[in-house]
Design a protein around this motif. Structure first.
Motif, PDB file in Angstrom:
ATOM      1  N   PHE A 167      -5.753  -7.871  -5.787  1.00 58.95           N
ATOM      2  CA  PHE A 167      -6.040  -8.107  -4.372  1.00 58.95           C
ATOM      3  C   PHE A 167      -6.141  -9.597  -4.075  1.00 58.95           C
ATOM      4  O   PHE A 167      -6.224 -10.431  -4.970  1.00 58.95           O
ATOM      5  CB  PHE A 167      -7.350  -7.420  -3.991  1.00 58.95           C
ATOM      6  CG  PHE A 167      -7.341  -5.942  -4.231  1.00 58.95           C
ATOM      7  CD1 PHE A 167      -6.708  -5.092  -3.341  1.00 58.95           C
ATOM      8  CD2 PHE A 167      -7.944  -5.409  -5.354  1.00 58.95           C
ATOM      9  CE1 PHE A 167      -6.692  -3.724  -3.567  1.00 58.95           C
ATOM     10  CE2 PHE A 167      -7.936  -4.037  -5.589  1.00 58.95           C
ATOM     11  CZ  PHE A 167      -7.305  -3.196  -4.688  1.00 58.95           C
ATOM     12  N   LEU A 224      -1.287   4.620  -1.653  1.00 58.39           N
ATOM     13  CA  LEU A 224      -2.543   4.715  -0.907  1.00 58.39           C
ATOM     14  C   LEU A 224      -2.300   5.256   0.499  1.00 58.39           C
ATOM     15  O   LEU A 224      -3.150   5.908   1.081  1.00 58.39           O
ATOM     16  CB  LEU A 224      -3.228   3.348  -0.823  1.00 58.39           C
ATOM     17  CG  LEU A 224      -3.903   2.877  -2.107  1.00 58.39           C
ATOM     18  CD1 LEU A 224      -4.263   1.402  -2.019  1.00 58.39           C
ATOM     19  CD2 LEU A 224      -5.156   3.709  -2.375  1.00 58.39           C
ATOM     20  N   ASP A 239      -0.488   6.334 -12.034  1.00 61.36           N
ATOM     21  CA  ASP A 239      -1.217   5.634 -13.092  1.00 61.36           C
ATOM     22  C   ASP A 239      -0.499   4.371 -13.551  1.00 61.36           C
ATOM     23  O   ASP A 239      -1.096   3.518 -14.186  1.00 61.36           O
ATOM     24  CB  ASP A 239      -1.403   6.564 -14.304  1.00 61.36           C
ATOM     25  CG  ASP A 239      -2.400   7.659 -14.008  1.00 61.36           C
ATOM     26  OD1 ASP A 239      -3.168   7.497 -13.042  1.00 61.36           O
ATOM     27  OD2 ASP A 239      -2.410   8.665 -14.742  1.00 61.36           O
ATOM     28  N   PRO A 243      -1.312   8.168  -5.443  1.00 60.92           N
ATOM     29  CA  PRO A 243      -1.368   7.009  -6.343  1.00 60.92           C
ATOM     30  C   PRO A 243      -0.964   7.379  -7.756  1.00 60.92           C
ATOM     31  O   PRO A 243      -1.226   8.478  -8.241  1.00 60.92           O
ATOM     32  CB  PRO A 243      -2.846   6.604  -6.280  1.00 60.92           C
ATOM     33  CG  PRO A 243      -3.309   7.072  -4.942  1.00 60.92           C
ATOM     34  CD  PRO A 243      -2.565   8.342  -4.693  1.00 60.92           C
ATOM     35  N   ILE A 254      -2.951  -3.088  -9.275  1.00 68.15           N
ATOM     36  CA  ILE A 254      -3.031  -3.852  -8.029  1.00 68.15           C
ATOM     37  C   ILE A 254      -3.938  -5.067  -8.207  1.00 68.15           C
ATOM     38  O   ILE A 254      -5.023  -4.956  -8.775  1.00 68.15           O
ATOM     39  CB  ILE A 254      -3.582  -2.985  -6.875  1.00 68.15           C
ATOM     40  CG1 ILE A 254      -2.812  -1.668  -6.759  1.00 68.15           C
ATOM     41  CG2 ILE A 254      -3.527  -3.751  -5.554  1.00 68.15           C
ATOM     42  CD1 ILE A 254      -3.380  -0.719  -5.729  1.00 68.15           C
ATOM     43  N   ARG A 257       0.824  -1.202   0.000  1.00 66.76           N
ATOM     44  CA  ARG A 257       0.000   0.000   0.000  1.00 66.76           C
ATOM     45  C   ARG A 257       0.863   1.259   0.000  1.00 66.76           C
ATOM     46  O   ARG A 257       0.469   2.289  -0.542  1.00 66.76           O
ATOM     47  CB  ARG A 257      -0.962  -0.031   1.194  1.00 66.76           C
ATOM     48  CG  ARG A 257      -1.991  -1.146   1.022  1.00 66.76           C
ATOM     49  CD  ARG A 257      -2.841  -1.391   2.239  1.00 66.76           C
ATOM     50  NE  ARG A 257      -3.811  -0.351   2.455  1.00 66.76           N
ATOM     51  CZ  ARG A 257      -4.029   0.224   3.626  1.00 66.76           C
ATOM     52  NH1 ARG A 257      -3.344  -0.157   4.682  1.00 66.76           N
ATOM     53  NH2 ARG A 257      -4.934   1.160   3.735  1.00 66.76           N
ATOM     54  N   MET A 299      -4.655  -1.085 -17.562  1.00 65.50           N
ATOM     55  CA  MET A 299      -4.071   0.246 -17.742  1.00 65.50           C
ATOM     56  C   MET A 299      -2.607   0.146 -18.171  1.00 65.50           C
ATOM     57  O   MET A 299      -1.902   1.144 -18.185  1.00 65.50           O
ATOM     58  CB  MET A 299      -4.197   1.070 -16.456  1.00 65.50           C
ATOM     59  CG  MET A 299      -5.624   1.291 -15.972  1.00 65.50           C
ATOM     60  SD  MET A 299      -6.577   2.417 -17.009  1.00 65.50           S
ATOM     61  CE  MET A 299      -6.751   3.838 -15.926  1.00 65.50           C
ATOM     62  N   PRO A 350     -11.475   0.204 -14.622  1.00 64.89           N
ATOM     63  CA  PRO A 350     -10.571   1.291 -14.223  1.00 64.89           C
ATOM     64  C   PRO A 350     -10.711   2.537 -15.090  1.00 64.89           C
ATOM     65  O   PRO A 350     -10.721   3.656 -14.567  1.00 64.89           O
ATOM     66  CB  PRO A 350      -9.179   0.664 -14.365  1.00 64.89           C
ATOM     67  CG  PRO A 350      -9.415  -0.783 -14.135  1.00 64.89           C
ATOM     68  CD  PRO A 350     -10.764  -1.076 -14.731  1.00 64.89           C
ATOM     69  N   ARG A 382      -7.887  -6.940 -15.009  1.00 69.04           N
ATOM     70  CA  ARG A 382      -8.248  -5.564 -14.643  1.00 69.04           C
ATOM     71  C   ARG A 382      -7.000  -4.770 -14.253  1.00 69.04           C
ATOM     72  O   ARG A 382      -6.855  -3.597 -14.614  1.00 69.04           O
ATOM     73  CB  ARG A 382      -9.252  -5.590 -13.481  1.00 69.04           C
ATOM     74  CG  ARG A 382      -9.698  -4.212 -13.026  1.00 69.04           C
ATOM     75  CD  ARG A 382     -10.731  -4.303 -11.923  1.00 69.04           C
ATOM     76  NE  ARG A 382     -10.174  -4.912 -10.721  1.00 69.04           N
ATOM     77  CZ  ARG A 382     -10.911  -5.279  -9.671  1.00 69.04           C
ATOM     78  NH1 ARG A 382     -12.212  -5.120  -9.692  1.00 69.04           N
ATOM     79  NH2 ARG A 382     -10.348  -5.812  -8.613  1.00 69.04           N
TER      80      ARG A 382
END
Lengths: 281, 258
Positions: free
Chosen positions: B86, B60, B80, B78, B84, B55, B156, B104, B152
């Motif tokens: 999870f 974050l 670009d 944060p 992440i 984190r 990006m 996103p 996901r």
């Protein structure tokens, strides 16, 4: 399938194969959706009718189902429609207004702990006030017409909506909030794209409770002051000792609530099917 | 580690959380450096602050003391170029696979272009979910859901991939399969990976280097380069060197726990 069926039908120790032929009818009776509750309902009506005739129960104590059917004829279909519409209109306006008020309140409560601490006790006080007791006061304050009735309906419906929606907004997986923050997305999209959709199951469970409460609110308002509506009709009928008419009004009221409840359920099923608990065999 | 500028660098990082029951020191004096396109696994007992490392890197949270830098710049918010993954897939239950992958960009900019969708379909194919674009998360297995989670994060096209025990919720077989799948994706399109795990064999099997953290307050107690040939696969798990690495790390963790 059939093996598990038999256990539901009876716990008899006989081997299932031997017992099957004689049980197929009773199995159908138990398994077919709707048959069992419908049969129970018919049985209650029959016992009711029989008891009224057998024990000669006076109709002002408990009218027989056949007499209640007669009660429907007491007023014309047009008058019925007027009464139903009067109650339905107040219930729906109050309900929609209540949703419009409670969603922003819930969003604010979920976002700000300080505001939540400040406002929540007041909400509990409002909720603890018996609506039946405050209804006459509101009628006096706001006069006749739809406004006081709508206010009473709002009062009774908005609390479950606020509490449930707030809980739903807070129940979002924290990972998605972290994802949102890591993308530096605007807060408004965190609410519209993550929190509100995640609150949908919570919102709908409150919407279902509130829609039946809305009918109660409208009826309570009509008890206090009205010249139309199902609540007014029931009170008017009892004051005239026309108990079978009052029962007829009550039945229409119950049907109205059921239809509204089913309508909300249908909205959820059609537009938000993912929010229903998964039905897996 | 490369001679060039590191992708992720921690220098003397400390992290103290204020909780209802007082201050909680999660990290103390953490120094680490992860090179560009390096795959580093972080191993340690539960509650040692592994996720805090992640984190901090993502921006974050900010360190209480010390500096966290990404590509030479201190992390202030944060970025670009970080994706992440999870522990749980945490997908949107109402959105299909493709909509979850493009989420996103929808969330960041408010709209999704046809180009984004084409891009998403390429990534969906890359993670082995071609043909499942229109499925809802509830219709997928746990492993497939986590593939969507990875897609996901990749969407990006980040330079850095942060993974927080991404396979720990999966059954053992699926877990191993997903590990190799991740390596295949990483080898085709190298990224800097910080992979948090509590599985010793998973760390050795996947990573170029394994960092071992101490119990709270966490700091790095071992920096082990895993010199196993790539591409790695099932046969890697049978090599003696692999067993030596695993044995060494297990001994270290057991000794510390004792």
């Amino acid at each position: 399938m059939t093996m598990s069926d038999t256990s539901a039908v009876s716990s008899s120790s006989a081997p299932p194969e031997a017992a099957m032929p004689g049980r197929s009818w009773s199995a159908w009776f138990v398994q077919t959706p709707g048959v069992l509750p419908a049969a129970t309902f018919v049985a209650i009506i029959l016992v009711w009718e029989a008891s009224c005739r057998l024990f000669e129960i006076p109709s002002f104590v408990l009218p027989a189902p056949t007499r209640i059917l007669g009660g429907f004829d007491a007023v014309s279909t047009g008058r019925w429609a007027e009464h139903v519409w009067a109650t339905l209109r107040v219930a729906l306006i109050g309900y929609v207004l209540s949703i419009a008020i409670s969603l922003p309140i819930a969003i604010i409560l979920a976002r700000s702990e300080i505001l939540s601490r400040a406002v929540y006790p007041i909400l509990v006080v409002v909720q603890s006030t018996p609506v039946v007791a405050i209804a006459p006061i509101i009628i006096v304050a706001l006069g006749s017409g739809d406004l006081p009735r709508v206010v009473i309906t709002c009062l009774i419906t908005f609390f479950p909506l606020v509490v449930s929606t707030t809980t739903g907004l807070m129940a979002t997986p924290p990972e998605l909030i972290e994802l949102s923050r890591s993308l530096r997305a605007p807060v408004i999209r965190e609410i519209t794209q993550i929190r509100l959709p995640f609150a949908i199951p919570y919102i709908f469970s409150a919407l279902k409770i509130s829609v039946t409460l809305a009918v109660i609110g409208a009826v309570v308002a009509e008890f206090v002051a009205a010249d139309k509506g199902l609540g007014y009709f029931i009170q008017f009928s009892t004051s005239m000792f026309q108990v079978q008419q009052a029962w007829a009004g009550l039945i229409v009221l119950v049907l109205l609530s059921l239809v509204l409840f089913q309508a909300v359920t249908a909205v959820q099923r059609i537009w938000f099917p993912w929010s229903l608990p998964t039905e897996r065999a | 580690m490369t001679a060039a500028q590191p992708a992720i660098e921690f220098s003397d990082v400390g992290q103290v959380f204020r909780t209802a029951s007082g201050a909680l020191e999660a990290l103390r004096g953490v120094d680490l450096s992860i090179g560009r396109h390096e795959f580093v696994a972080v191993l340690g007992p539960s509650g040692c602050g592994k996720s805090t490392l992640l984190r901090l890197t993502s921006g974050l949270i900010r360190p209480t003391s010390g500096v966290v830098s990404v590509f030479g710049l201190p992390v202030a918010e944060p970025r670009d170029d970080i994706g992440i993954v999870f522990q749980k897939p945490t997908l949107l239950p109402w959105a299909n696979v493709e909509d979850n992958v493009v989420f996103p960009v929808r969330h960041k900019t408010g709209r999704v272009t046809p180009e984004d969708r084409a891009n998403a379909r390429i990534i969906i194919e890359k993670v082995g979910l071609a043909g499942f674009e229109a499925r809802l998360p509830a219709e997928l297995s746990g492993g497939m859901q986590q593939r969507v989670g990875i897609a996901r994060a990749l969407f990006m096209n980040p330079d850095i991939l942060l993974m927080d025990e991404p396979f720990s919720a999966l059954d053992a077989l699926t877990r191993e399969e997903m590990g190799f799948e991740l390596l295949r994706i990483w080898e085709a399109q190298p990224k800097t990976v910080m992979f948090i795990t509590h599985s010793i064999s998973e760390a050795v099997l996947l990573a170029d280097r394994v960092l071992v953290m101490s119990e709270r307050p966490g700091h790095i107690v071992e920096n082990l380069v895993i010199d196993l040939p790539r591409p790695r696969g099932i046969e890697t798990s049978n090599q003696k060197a692999m067993h030596d690495y695993v044995g060494h790390l297990r001994g270290l963790l057991l000794k510390r726990a004792a």
